[in-house]
Structures are given as structure tokens and as C-alpha cells.
Design a protein around this motif. Structure first.
Motif, PDB file in Angstrom:
ATOM      1  N   TYR A   1       0.838  -1.214   0.000  1.00 24.43           N
ATOM      2  CA  TYR A   1       0.000   0.000   0.000  1.00 24.43           C
ATOM      3  C   TYR A   1       0.872   1.263   0.000  1.00 24.43           C
ATOM      4  CZ  TYR A   1      -3.121   3.664   1.604  1.00 24.43           C
ATOM      5  OH  TYR A   1      -3.806   4.839   1.720  1.00 24.43           O
ATOM      6  N   ILE A   2       1.932   1.268   0.835  1.00 23.92           N
ATOM      7  CA  ILE A   2       2.835   2.431   0.908  1.00 23.92           C
ATOM      8  C   ILE A   2       3.519   2.644  -0.440  1.00 23.92           C
ATOM      9  CG2 ILE A   2       4.995   3.273   1.944  1.00 23.92           C
ATOM     10  CD1 ILE A   2       4.002   1.993   4.606  1.00 23.92           C
TER      11      ILE A   2
ATOM     12  N   MET B   1       1.573   6.524  -6.899  1.00 25.98           N
ATOM     13  CA  MET B   1       0.445   7.380  -7.280  1.00 25.98           C
ATOM     14  C   MET B   1       0.768   8.861  -7.066  1.00 25.98           C
ATOM     15  SD  MET B   1      -2.788   5.104  -5.975  1.00 25.98           S
ATOM     16  CE  MET B   1      -3.959   6.403  -6.112  1.00 25.98           C
ATOM     17  N   SER B   2       1.489   9.160  -5.993  1.00 22.94           N
ATOM     18  CA  SER B   2       1.871  10.540  -5.710  1.00 22.94           C
ATOM     19  C   SER B   2       2.800  11.073  -6.801  1.00 22.94           C
ATOM     20  CB  SER B   2       2.560  10.617  -4.346  1.00 22.94           C
ATOM     21  OG  SER B   2       3.023  11.906  -4.098  1.00 22.94           O
ATOM     22  N   LYS B   3       3.760  10.233  -7.234  1.00 15.90           N
ATOM     23  CA  LYS B   3       4.675  10.632  -8.308  1.00 15.90           C
ATOM     24  C   LYS B   3       3.921  10.820  -9.616  1.00 15.90           C
ATOM     25  CE  LYS B   3       8.895   8.662  -6.414  1.00 15.90           C
ATOM     26  NZ  LYS B   3       9.869   7.580  -6.481  1.00 15.90           N
ATOM     27  N   GLN B   4       2.965   9.942  -9.889  1.00 20.80           N
ATOM     28  CA  GLN B   4       2.166  10.056 -11.111  1.00 20.80           C
ATOM     29  C   GLN B   4       1.328  11.336 -11.097  1.00 20.80           C
ATOM     30  OE1 GLN B   4       0.075   6.307 -11.058  1.00 20.80           O
ATOM     31  NE2 GLN B   4       1.480   5.377 -12.534  1.00 20.80           N
ATOM     32  N   THR B   5       0.783  11.681  -9.919  1.00 23.37           N
ATOM     33  CA  THR B   5       0.007  12.916  -9.785  1.00 23.37           C
ATOM     34  C   THR B   5       0.885  14.135 -10.047  1.00 23.37           C
ATOM     35  OG1 THR B   5      -1.440  11.846  -8.170  1.00 23.37           O
ATOM     36  CG2 THR B   5      -1.457  14.243  -8.208  1.00 23.37           C
ATOM     37  N   ASP B   6       2.128  14.126  -9.507  1.00 26.68           N
ATOM     38  CA  ASP B   6       3.063  15.230  -9.736  1.00 26.68           C
ATOM     39  C   ASP B   6       3.401  15.370 -11.217  1.00 26.68           C
ATOM     40  OD1 ASP B   6       3.093  15.759  -7.042  1.00 26.68           O
ATOM     41  OD2 ASP B   6       5.018  14.778  -6.651  1.00 26.68           O
ATOM     42  N   ILE B   7       3.628  14.239 -11.884  1.00 23.46           N
ATOM     43  CA  ILE B   7       3.945  14.255 -13.323  1.00 23.46           C
ATOM     44  C   ILE B   7       2.754  14.805 -14.107  1.00 23.46           C
ATOM     45  CG2 ILE B   7       4.371  12.771 -15.342  1.00 23.46           C
ATOM     46  CD1 ILE B   7       6.058  10.989 -13.397  1.00 23.46           C
TER      47      ILE B   7
END
Length: 198
Positions: A27-28, A34-40
Motif C-alpha cells: 500500500y505504501i 500514485m503521488s509521483k504520477q500525480t506530480d507528473i
């Protein structure tokens, strides 16, 4: 020696604990991805709405190479709207409040007509690929020649932002190059009492 029997409930509890830690680890990792994908995705979206202002001169010359007219143009060469937050025009490092103040500080003779057509850009929005004349000096060719001769003494600063509140400062010597600097602050560095209003 007597063999100790392992309680099956204990084995089940250890297995559940290992499975829980494994799920937490997965999960972590997923959350991090997902956080990196959101930033991209955010950076890609910002790139699709990136404004890039430019200030240029449009000059018509007659046969003896003296200016017939001079227009100062604004062009947004970027992919998104430019929201103009501040404008400053300096003549020999003195701030001016409008074109007529600039003519006064450049000691324009009374014999030259100071009539121009101009557009107010302060607090305006320039759409992507929009291009227009900020000031048109074509009523009196002597005025066009006067400004053309002094173009290296006129400095223009325009602070603008994107729809994502990213700020840039354009600095242009009218007779020279344009410099664009991305600002770290979320406000115009141009003092309010030095704003060029027209």
C-alpha cells in the motif's frame, strides 16, 4: 525429552501478522507511485497552460531609412493565458506612469505631436497566441523617429502569471533582448507606486 507442541492459533496469528505487514508495505509503495504520477500529471497540465509573453517593435521605414511609424506589440507565444499582474516602464531608470509621462521625461519637443493609439494591459489577460499593438505611434512620423532614437533608454518590465499561479518577470530593453525569469514568489515584484497604467 518432551517435544513442545506449537499452538496452531499462534501459527495463524503469525501468518496474519506477516500478511498484514506485506499488505501495508504494498500500500505504501502504491501510494508513493500514485503521488509521483500525480506530480507528473500536474507538471504536464502546467506545461499545457504555460504563457510566454514577448514585447517587440513593428517599424515602417521610408526610403531614407527614417521611421514612418513605430508600434510596440505584445505577443503571448505560450500555450496558456498570461494574466498580467504588474507593468513598469522606465526611461533612463526613471519610472513613468504612462506614455505621455515617458514623452515628458524624454523631453519630447512641443513641435512633435504626442498623439498615439494605445491599449491598457495592466490587470488584463493575454490569451495563448494572442498578438496586439500595445502602443501605435503613427500619427506623427517625428514621434516615431524620436522614440526609435531613444529605444535603448526605454526598459519595460511585465510581471505575469499562469492559471496555476506560477509567476514570471519579463524584462525588455526596447531596442534589445528580452529576458524572462521565473519567480519563486506568488506576487508581482513591481511596486504599486511605480505601475505603468496605460
Amino acid at each position: 525429552m518432551k517435544k513442545r507442541k506449537i499452538d496452531p492459533n499462534l501459527l495463524i496469528a503469525i501468518g496474519v501478522l506477516i500478511a498484514s505487514f506485506s499488505a501495508l508495505f504494498v500500500y505504501i509503495k502504491q501510494a508513493n507511485i500514485m503521488s509521483k504520477q500525480t506530480d507528473i500529471l500536474l507538471e504536464q497540465t502546467k506545461a499545457n497552460a504555460w504563457p510566454r509573453l514577448d514585447v517587440g517593435l513593428n517599424i515602417g521605414f521610408d526610403r531614407d531609412d527614417s521611421p514612418l511609424f513605430l508600434n510596440i506589440e505584445i505577443h503571448n507565444k505560450g500555450t496558456g493565458p498570461a494574466i498580467i499582474e504588474g507593468v513598469r516602464v522606465l526611461y533612463e531608470d526613471q519610472h513613468t506612469i504612462d506614455w505621455w509621462d515617458l514623452f515628458k521625461k524624454s523631453k519630447l519637443p512641443d513641435s512633435i505631436d504626442d498623439g498615439i493609439a494605445n491599449r491598457d494591459i495592466y490587470n488584463s489577460v493575454v490569451s495563448a497566441n494572442e498578438e496586439f499593438y500595445w502602443a501605435q505611434l503613427q500619427e506623427d512620423r517625428n514621434l516615431a523617429a524620436w522614440v526609435f532614437e531613444r529605444k535603448d533608454k526605454i526598459n519595460i518590465e511585465i510581471c505575469y502569471k499562469s492559471v496555476f499561479d506560477d509567476y514570471w518577470l519579463l524584462t525588455k530593453r526596447l531596442g534589445g533582448d528580452t529576458k524572462i525569469e521565473k519567480l519563486e514568489t506568488k506576487a508581482s515584484p513591481i511596486p504599486k507606486n511605480q505601475e505603468f497604467k496605460r
